[in-house]
Scaffold this motif. Sequence first.
Motif, short mmCIF file in Angstrom:
data_model
loop_
_atom_site.label_atom_id
_atom_site.label_comp_id
_atom_site.label_asym_id
_atom_site.label_seq_id
_atom_site.Cartn_x
_atom_site.Cartn_y
_atom_site.Cartn_z
N ILE A 139 -45.27 22.61 5.21
CA ILE A 139 -44.69 22.01 6.42
C ILE A 139 -43.17 22.08 6.37
CG2 ILE A 139 -44.29 19.80 7.57
CD1 ILE A 139 -47.22 19.14 7.05
N VAL A 140 -42.60 21.72 5.22
CA VAL A 140 -41.14 21.68 5.13
C VAL A 140 -40.55 23.07 5.34
CG1 VAL A 140 -39.15 21.19 3.66
CG2 VAL A 140 -41.13 19.66 3.64
N VAL A 141 -41.09 24.08 4.65
CA VAL A 141 -40.45 25.40 4.76
C VAL A 141 -40.66 26.04 6.13
CG1 VAL A 141 -40.48 25.90 2.29
CG2 VAL A 141 -42.40 26.63 3.73
N SER A 142 -41.73 25.65 6.85
CA SER A 142 -41.96 26.29 8.16
C SER A 142 -41.56 25.37 9.31
CB SER A 142 -43.44 26.69 8.29
OG SER A 142 -44.26 25.55 8.20
N VAL A 192 -45.11 29.29 17.08
CA VAL A 192 -46.33 29.07 16.29
C VAL A 192 -46.65 30.31 15.45
CG1 VAL A 192 -48.83 28.79 16.48
CG2 VAL A 192 -47.31 27.26 17.73
N VAL A 193 -46.44 31.50 16.01
CA VAL A 193 -46.67 32.72 15.23
C VAL A 193 -45.76 32.75 14.00
CG1 VAL A 193 -46.39 35.23 15.22
CG2 VAL A 193 -47.49 34.11 17.15
N LEU A 194 -44.49 32.46 14.23
CA LEU A 194 -43.54 32.47 13.11
C LEU A 194 -43.93 31.42 12.07
CD1 LEU A 194 -40.10 32.86 14.94
CD2 LEU A 194 -41.37 34.59 13.66
N THR A 195 -44.31 30.24 12.56
CA THR A 195 -44.70 29.16 11.65
C THR A 195 -45.93 29.56 10.84
OG1 THR A 195 -43.91 27.59 13.32
CG2 THR A 195 -45.26 26.70 11.53
N THR A 196 -46.91 30.15 11.53
CA THR A 196 -48.13 30.57 10.85
C THR A 196 -47.83 31.63 9.80
OG1 THR A 196 -49.28 30.20 12.93
CG2 THR A 196 -50.50 31.37 11.22
N ALA A 197 -47.00 32.59 10.20
CA ALA A 197 -46.66 33.66 9.27
C ALA A 197 -46.01 33.08 8.02
CB ALA A 197 -45.71 34.65 9.94
N ARG A 198 -45.10 32.14 8.24
CA ARG A 198 -44.42 31.53 7.11
C ARG A 198 -45.40 30.72 6.26
NH1 ARG A 198 -39.07 30.36 5.21
NH2 ARG A 198 -39.63 29.99 3.05
N ILE A 245 -54.19 41.19 6.84
CA ILE A 245 -55.17 41.04 7.94
C ILE A 245 -54.96 39.71 8.65
CG2 ILE A 245 -57.63 40.77 8.47
CD1 ILE A 245 -58.17 42.82 6.22
N LEU A 246 -54.74 38.65 7.88
CA LEU A 246 -54.47 37.34 8.50
C LEU A 246 -53.24 37.42 9.42
CD1 LEU A 246 -55.06 34.74 5.63
CD2 LEU A 246 -56.52 35.25 7.58
N ALA A 247 -52.21 38.13 8.95
CA ALA A 247 -50.99 38.25 9.74
C ALA A 247 -51.29 38.97 11.05
CB ALA A 247 -49.93 39.01 8.94
N VAL A 248 -52.05 40.06 10.95
CA VAL A 248 -52.37 40.82 12.17
C VAL A 248 -53.18 39.97 13.14
CG1 VAL A 248 -53.69 42.78 13.05
CG2 VAL A 248 -52.23 43.07 11.05
N ILE A 249 -54.15 39.20 12.60
CA ILE A 249 -54.96 38.34 13.46
C ILE A 249 -54.07 37.32 14.18
CG2 ILE A 249 -56.74 36.54 13.47
CD1 ILE A 249 -58.12 38.05 11.19
N THR A 250 -53.12 36.72 13.44
CA THR A 250 -52.21 35.73 14.04
C THR A 250 -51.49 36.33 15.24
OG1 THR A 250 -51.83 34.88 11.82
CG2 THR A 250 -50.32 34.16 13.54
N VAL A 251 -50.88 37.49 15.02
CA VAL A 251 -50.12 38.12 16.09
C VAL A 251 -51.04 38.49 17.26
CG1 VAL A 251 -48.69 40.10 16.71
CG2 VAL A 251 -48.37 38.96 14.51
N ALA A 252 -52.23 39.02 16.93
CA ALA A 252 -53.15 39.46 17.98
C ALA A 252 -53.62 38.27 18.83
CB ALA A 252 -54.35 40.17 17.36
N VAL A 253 -53.94 37.15 18.17
CA VAL A 253 -54.40 35.98 18.92
C VAL A 253 -53.33 35.50 19.89
CG1 VAL A 253 -54.94 33.52 18.68
CG2 VAL A 253 -56.08 35.18 17.22
N MET A 254 -52.09 35.48 19.42
CA MET A 254 -51.01 35.01 20.29
C MET A 254 -50.78 35.94 21.47
SD MET A 254 -50.07 32.15 19.71
CE MET A 254 -50.64 31.02 18.46
N ARG A 255 -50.89 37.26 21.18
CA ARG A 255 -50.76 38.24 22.26
C ARG A 255 -51.83 37.99 23.32
NH1 ARG A 255 -47.36 43.16 21.67
NH2 ARG A 255 -45.61 42.02 20.81
N LEU A 256 -53.02 37.71 22.83
CA LEU A 256 -54.16 37.50 23.72
C LEU A 256 -53.95 36.26 24.58
CD1 LEU A 256 -56.65 39.39 23.54
CD2 LEU A 256 -57.88 37.48 22.50
N LEU A 257 -53.49 35.18 23.93
CA LEU A 257 -53.27 33.92 24.66
C LEU A 257 -52.17 34.07 25.69
CD1 LEU A 257 -53.49 31.21 21.86
CD2 LEU A 257 -55.16 31.77 23.62
N ASN A 258 -51.24 34.98 25.45
CA ASN A 258 -50.09 35.14 26.35
C ASN A 258 -50.30 36.15 27.45
OD1 ASN A 258 -48.17 33.31 25.82
ND2 ASN A 258 -47.31 34.44 24.10
N ARG A 259 -51.52 36.66 27.53
CA ARG A 259 -51.77 37.67 28.56
C ARG A 259 -51.92 37.04 29.94
NH1 ARG A 259 -56.26 41.78 26.85
NH2 ARG A 259 -57.39 40.00 27.71
#
Lengths: 262, 322
Positions: A139-142, A192-198, A245-259
């Motif tokens: 939590i602190v670092v992200s 949220v993508v950046l936070t998840t990635a971190r 793979i987790l990173a790709v899924i994170t980005v893909a989900v956000m792309r999908l939500l933002n469509r």
Amino acid sequence: MLSRLVMRFTAIAFLLLMLVVPLALVGYLAFEDGAGPVWDAATSPAALSALRLTLIIAVIAVPLNAVFGIIAALLLTRPRLPGRTLLSVVIDLPLALSPVVVGLALVLVWSRNGWFGQWAIDQGVQVIFATPGMVMATIVVSLPFVVRELVPVLKELGTEQQQAAATLGASPPQIFWRIVLPAIRHGLAYGVVLTTARALGEYGAVAVVSGKIAGRTETLTLHVEERFQAFDLVAAYTASIMLAILAVITVAVMRLLNRGEH
Amino acid sequence: MSILATGVTKNFGAYTALDDVSIEIPGGSLTALLGPSGSGKSTLLRVIAGLETPDVGRVEIDGTDVTGVRPQDRGVGFVFQHYAAFKHMTVRGNVGFGLSVRRRPRAKIRERVDELLALVQLEGLGDRYPSQLSGGQRQRMALARALAVEPSVLLLDEPFGALDARVRAELRRWLRRLHEQVHVTTVLVTHDQEEAMEVADRIAVMDHARLQQVGTPKELYEEPTNPFVMGFVGAVNRLGESFVRPHDLELRQVPNGVTHAARVERVTHLGFEVRVELEQESGGALMAQLTRNEAEELGISEGDTVHVAPRRERVFAGGDGI
């Protein structure tokens, strides 16, 4: 025209050299002896436990930081807030601070001899060398990412729409859910993508508080390092691929939500 | 419903936006708050809406003290200069927002939104997003949105300020007609005296955080109580101690004892009206408006010397400050 070509070439060459080639090499080396060893490594108890822990930490840390980030950003964009500069500096601190220091600070506060450590143990909660401490470290670092994404968006949004909603009878919660949140959701998604990635990739802070107990307090990143040190390269590469793979899924989900946007 | 503000003062830090302002706005009227930027007119409107809290003073709407009441509960409709459209909602969503937060049944909302879209002449555009509308359409949408909740007062903050001149003129006439149809007490903030004169039945002139004068457009034009009001609601000349409207200046070829000599600097023909710029021999520029016939009879051209006297003039006690 020429300069644009040069710029494009430079950008692509840089990406290839620094990112694509090393990552591809990881994939190539993992599968050097075929898919069998990779599958075994991916389904080993230590790897599965690391995956599970990584996901648990992300699932707790990311929503908490999203909520905190929204509240902090709303506070920071309020015109007359005393102590705004101080709040802003404190939120930025994790960006500049080495994660190892964050981990160390948490150990100082929550270990058996720390300020709250004994109290936590009395409540039956072990923080350091256990999941709660790792969640806190993550939590602190992200922490800064959602806030930093939202502050400019909220400034751009201004207050007129909210005032208009108020004069139309909307209560503060209605204004938030129906006006503010829809207006900031792109910025929020990116934060949220950046936070998840971190959260997925954090090593230093988590390493300090985890004690790195294989199969218990090892996240995927810690698992990669531990396997690598043990010369179990296939397992290290396999865990790396799982992270990717987790990173790709994170980005893909956000792309999908933002469509479906205007 | 009438609005009554009593002794309202509002400071922003060291800056005084409203200084002991009291005004009564009769129910059903269309009142313009007119003044230069920084005069406090927008702040007064926002105080009435509850978007700003006065430091001192009280606000009543229809006889009820609303000074401490949230904007949500005041029953006001507010229209912003830059529309404040909810960008992520369709026109229908925008117009129906006030009803939707009041949890009215969907069918009712739909019906009322249709009614309002017809009223503001946006039928057929309900499913568009604000970004797909022109400025004038957006502002009409904002008006419909404000009217949807049947406010007891309608507050318009420079509603046409961001629009081009032609659309502005059109919307003014349209607002006037709308007011005759809907009859809701309306307060319009503007810095444009022509807009105020054309649309409002009462005008409150503000300057330097204070209310200068309230009256009908005619009263303000013909009986201004101070030089600021006289200068703000129309062109004005300074002739010695008195203030004269350009069309109240008489130009003569021969002096008659009370006239001031002046040199013609420029003659501009504007169709029916002829505008003459003059320089007094004792110093100071003048502007006179003549009809075309008057100008022809007088037969002046640039460089001539003429003799000027006021037909009507106003002298203010301690009057200065144009």
